[in-house]
Design a protein around this motif. Sequence first.
Motif, PDB file in Angstrom:
ATOM      1  N   ALA A 273       0.827  -1.209   0.000  1.00 27.99           N
ATOM      2  CA  ALA A 273       0.000   0.000   0.000  1.00 27.99           C
ATOM      3  C   ALA A 273       0.863   1.262   0.000  1.00 27.99           C
ATOM      4  N   ILE A 274       1.946   1.240   0.744  1.00 31.86           N
ATOM      5  CA  ILE A 274       2.825   2.416   0.793  1.00 31.86           C
ATOM      6  C   ILE A 274       3.454   2.662  -0.579  1.00 31.86           C
ATOM      7  N   GLY A 275       3.946   1.589  -1.213  1.00 31.60           N
ATOM      8  CA  GLY A 275       4.522   1.744  -2.542  1.00 31.60           C
ATOM      9  C   GLY A 275       3.518   2.274  -3.542  1.00 31.60           C
ATOM     10  N   LEU A 276       2.299   1.733  -3.524  1.00 37.08           N
ATOM     11  CA  LEU A 276       1.256   2.188  -4.439  1.00 37.08           C
ATOM     12  C   LEU A 276       0.875   3.641  -4.187  1.00 37.08           C
ATOM     13  N   ASP A 281      -1.024   5.562  -7.308  1.00 37.79           N
ATOM     14  CA  ASP A 281      -2.191   4.695  -7.491  1.00 37.79           C
ATOM     15  C   ASP A 281      -2.945   4.629  -6.166  1.00 37.79           C
ATOM     16  N   HIS A 282      -3.684   5.703  -5.877  1.00 37.42           N
ATOM     17  CA  HIS A 282      -4.269   5.863  -4.555  1.00 37.42           C
ATOM     18  C   HIS A 282      -5.373   4.853  -4.265  1.00 37.42           C
ATOM     19  N   ARG A 283      -6.202   4.548  -5.229  1.00 34.86           N
ATOM     20  CA  ARG A 283      -7.275   3.573  -4.992  1.00 34.86           C
ATOM     21  C   ARG A 283      -6.703   2.197  -4.673  1.00 34.86           C
ATOM     22  N   ALA A 284      -5.725   1.792  -5.463  1.00 37.51           N
ATOM     23  CA  ALA A 284      -5.102   0.491  -5.196  1.00 37.51           C
ATOM     24  C   ALA A 284      -4.418   0.484  -3.837  1.00 37.51           C
TER      25      ALA A 284
END
Length: 428
Positions: A273-276, A281-284
């Motif tokens: 989640a941190i990488g995204l 890619d905020h939703r992901a």
Amino acid sequence: MAETRNEHLTAWMKDAGMSAAELADAVNEAIRDLTGRPGVTSERTVFRWKSGENRWPQARQRRALEAITGRTVADLGFVPRGKGTTNPVPPTAPPEDPVHRRRFVGAATSTAAAVAVPRITRPPRVGTSDVIRLRDSVENLVALDAERGGHTALERAALAGADEALGLQRRSTTQRVRQRLFAVSSDFVATAAWSLIDAGQLDAAGKHLDRALTLAGMAQDPDMTMQVWNLRAMLARQRKDYGEAIAAAQAAQATTVARRSPLHASLVCARTAIGLAHAGDHRAALRSLGRAEDALEKADLADPRAPWIAFYGPAELYSLTAIVRDVVGHPTEAEAAAYRALSALPETYRRNRAHTTARLALAQLHQGDAEQACATSADIFTIMDGDPLPGRMRQLLGDFQRDLFTLAPSAHVAHEWTDRYRNEWSIP
């Protein structure tokens, strides 16, 4: 009469992370040290101890168990045959503290063997007791990291531990113990890598992680493999290579331990989640964060775990949530998550507490409250109590100062904060 399961021995084995086969090996090695001849304890014997079918091991086995565990046989749940009628429990020494046990397992049994059988001149056998001693050393380094953060002295100590484990691995021992020593070596090298990541020395950290991954593969240990990929994701994020950070976190998700353990799955989902989030890619990112929360709810936090992942639980997930929420533009939620993390963090996790306080200050700043953010960030120096700030934390405070002047360029509080704290956070 129905057999009564030996819960005391079972609990000790679970806490020590030892299988029945490993305990049998350790008992046989301790008997060798005590008598000059190896024991013949089998895996089946240990199962019989655990089930209560055999409630009173042989004398040599009892002595070996006490040497290995640092506990009396009574504390391990054993009772003599005919208890209550004949054969009272023989007196034994009181249980020894963990520090004394580590010294005893590593050295005292061989001393006792030298006294009992002076003719033995062979080198001491490498076995499970050596693995336990080295694991204790890893745990001590992890505790030091939680207290002070990464630094070069910790890196050197970790690498020395890895060298010792590899040296023992080269000596005659069982295949099982050899693999365990490779795993401990990987743990030591990964600890050295993490110390450098936290200290901001990223190039050397990458080389350590390459070595740690090789050792984890030789150990065939999925837990150590996941640890390395988790650190690789953190290293890539520090380098702002967010594509690699996501790929490394996904590699961690693919490990066997992450697939079967909700605790490990939660950590790698949060790391993804941190990488995204940083990649835009905020939703992901928020979906992955939700999976991390769901997985942690399924985890049994009382289960024994390796020292490297002892830090992870609700407090750390709140802290990682604060990062994700702030990066995706939800500073109010980030502030709330940071407060939850601080309320749940153990006092011994001083570095983590200081780091989460910095994230709290950033979340407050991103809501436009520069004065409160500056006051919060001042707590970091109190928490670290004069110890040098690790490089990763200094970088975070650099981000805070940059955002402070971007969002409040003319505010007196921004200049005052810089004048007061620049030397403290900018000097390694």
